[in-house]
Scaffold this active site. Structure first.
Site, short mmCIF file in Angstrom:
data_model
loop_
_atom_site.label_atom_id
_atom_site.label_comp_id
_atom_site.label_asym_id
_atom_site.label_seq_id
_atom_site.Cartn_x
_atom_site.Cartn_y
_atom_site.Cartn_z
N ASN A 158 43.89 33.38 47.70
CA ASN A 158 43.48 32.19 46.94
C ASN A 158 43.61 32.52 45.46
O ASN A 158 42.83 33.31 44.94
CB ASN A 158 42.03 31.84 47.31
N LYS A 173 43.16 30.57 42.95
CA LYS A 173 42.22 29.80 42.11
C LYS A 173 42.97 29.23 40.89
O LYS A 173 44.14 28.90 40.99
CB LYS A 173 41.03 30.67 41.70
N HIS A 217 35.53 25.50 49.71
CA HIS A 217 35.35 26.80 49.04
C HIS A 217 34.04 26.75 48.25
O HIS A 217 33.68 25.73 47.68
CB HIS A 217 36.53 27.08 48.11
N GLU A 222 33.23 27.70 45.44
CA GLU A 222 33.33 27.26 44.03
C GLU A 222 33.39 25.73 43.96
O GLU A 222 32.86 25.14 43.02
CB GLU A 222 34.55 27.92 43.36
N GLU A 237 32.51 33.22 53.88
CA GLU A 237 32.55 33.80 52.54
C GLU A 237 31.16 33.78 51.93
O GLU A 237 30.75 32.78 51.32
CB GLU A 237 33.49 32.99 51.65
N GLY A 292 33.90 37.38 44.18
CA GLY A 292 34.18 37.72 42.78
C GLY A 292 33.14 38.63 42.15
O GLY A 292 33.11 38.79 40.93
N SER A 330 35.24 39.72 47.84
CA SER A 330 35.55 41.05 47.29
C SER A 330 36.32 41.96 48.25
O SER A 330 36.12 43.18 48.27
CB SER A 330 34.26 41.72 46.79
#
Ligand code: PEP
Length: 253
Positions: A10, A12, A96, A98, A168, A174, A214
């Site tokens: 991904n 992003k 996701h 985010e 996730e 991240g 990660s």
């Protein structure tokens, strides 16, 4: 039943179309002898045509990072599943963390997006995961299974067969804090059991469940040893060809 691993990158909001094309050229060379693994990359919408062009006639799937639930219309800034499909995409990320955190996406909206992906002929990768607070208060499985029930609970078994789930944990995305293989396995096993209870043992056996958070060349092999982990959704470490290649080739290390 053995499930074929899927390694997904991904990107992003990174890589201009020119940079994405350069990455795709590198990936094409690096994965000429692709191991028995499915590979997908998720560029920004703007870079999708350039990436598809570079990856033409390879088995690497290109996907959208999001889609709108409607086919077309007055939805400024959005892209539909049909548009992604007609551009040549094969997959779409949905839910996701985010997008859940920054765009407030949840519940029925994500169910509609999953429905839209399937309508367009895209494989949805449906993302779920708990925050650190939720984990520390012992609510991980309630949160994750609740997100799945809201997003996918309406699916028929045959539609479910076209879906990939990505676990996730938000605290691992991240942050450099990867879930231990045992922590990942515990949640993946619970997700598979939920699929079995909601649909059937066959549906549970064939469901691909990716881990994301990660993942790096140094930790991917350990995570992939877990029986219910079928691949990885990778952010930061998917932005360099050599590290993404090492992740894709986890079986060779
Ligand atoms: C992600 O964005 O899906 C992700 C897992 O990111 P990272 O690998 O950087 O944690």
């Amino acid at each position: 039943m053995s499930r074929r691993p899927l390694m997904a990158g991904n990107w992003k909001m990174n890589l201009t179309p020119a940079e994405a094309a350069e990455f795709a050229r590198g990936l094409r060379g690096a994965l000429l002898d692709l191991p028995a693994v499915d590979v997908a990359v998720f560029p920004t919408s703007l870079a999708i045509p350039a990436v598809l062009n570079e990856l033409a006639n390879t088995d690497v799937v290109v996907g959208g990072q999001d889609l709108h639930a409607e086919v077309k219309g007055a939805y400024t800034g959005n892209v539909s599943g049909e548009m992604l499909k007609s551009a040549g995409c094969g997959m779409a990320l949905i839910g996701h963390s985010e997008r859940r955190a920054y765009e407030g996406e949840a519940g029925e909206q994500l169910a509609n997006k999953a429905k839209a992906a399937l309508r367009a002929g895209l494989t949805p990768i449906f993302c779920v995961g708990e925050s650190l607070d939720e984990r520390e208060s012992g609510r991980t499985l309630d949160i994750v299974l609740g997100q799945l029930a809201d997003g996918l609970g309406w699916l028929t078994e045959s539609a479910l067969g076209k879906v990939v789930i990505a676990y996730e944990p938000v605290w691992a995305i991240g942050t450099g804090k990867v879930a231990s293989p045992e922590q990942a396995q515990e949640v993946h096993a619970a997700i598979r059991a939920w699929v079995g209870n909601t649909w059937s043992a066959g549906a549970a056996r064939s469901m691909r469940i990716l881990y994301g958070g990660s993942v790096k060349p140094a930790n991917v092999a350990g995570i992939m040893t877990q029986p219910d982990v079928d691949g990885a959704l990778v952010g930061g470490a998917a932005l360099k060809v050599d590290s993404f290649e090492a992740i894709v080739r986890f079986q060779e290390s």
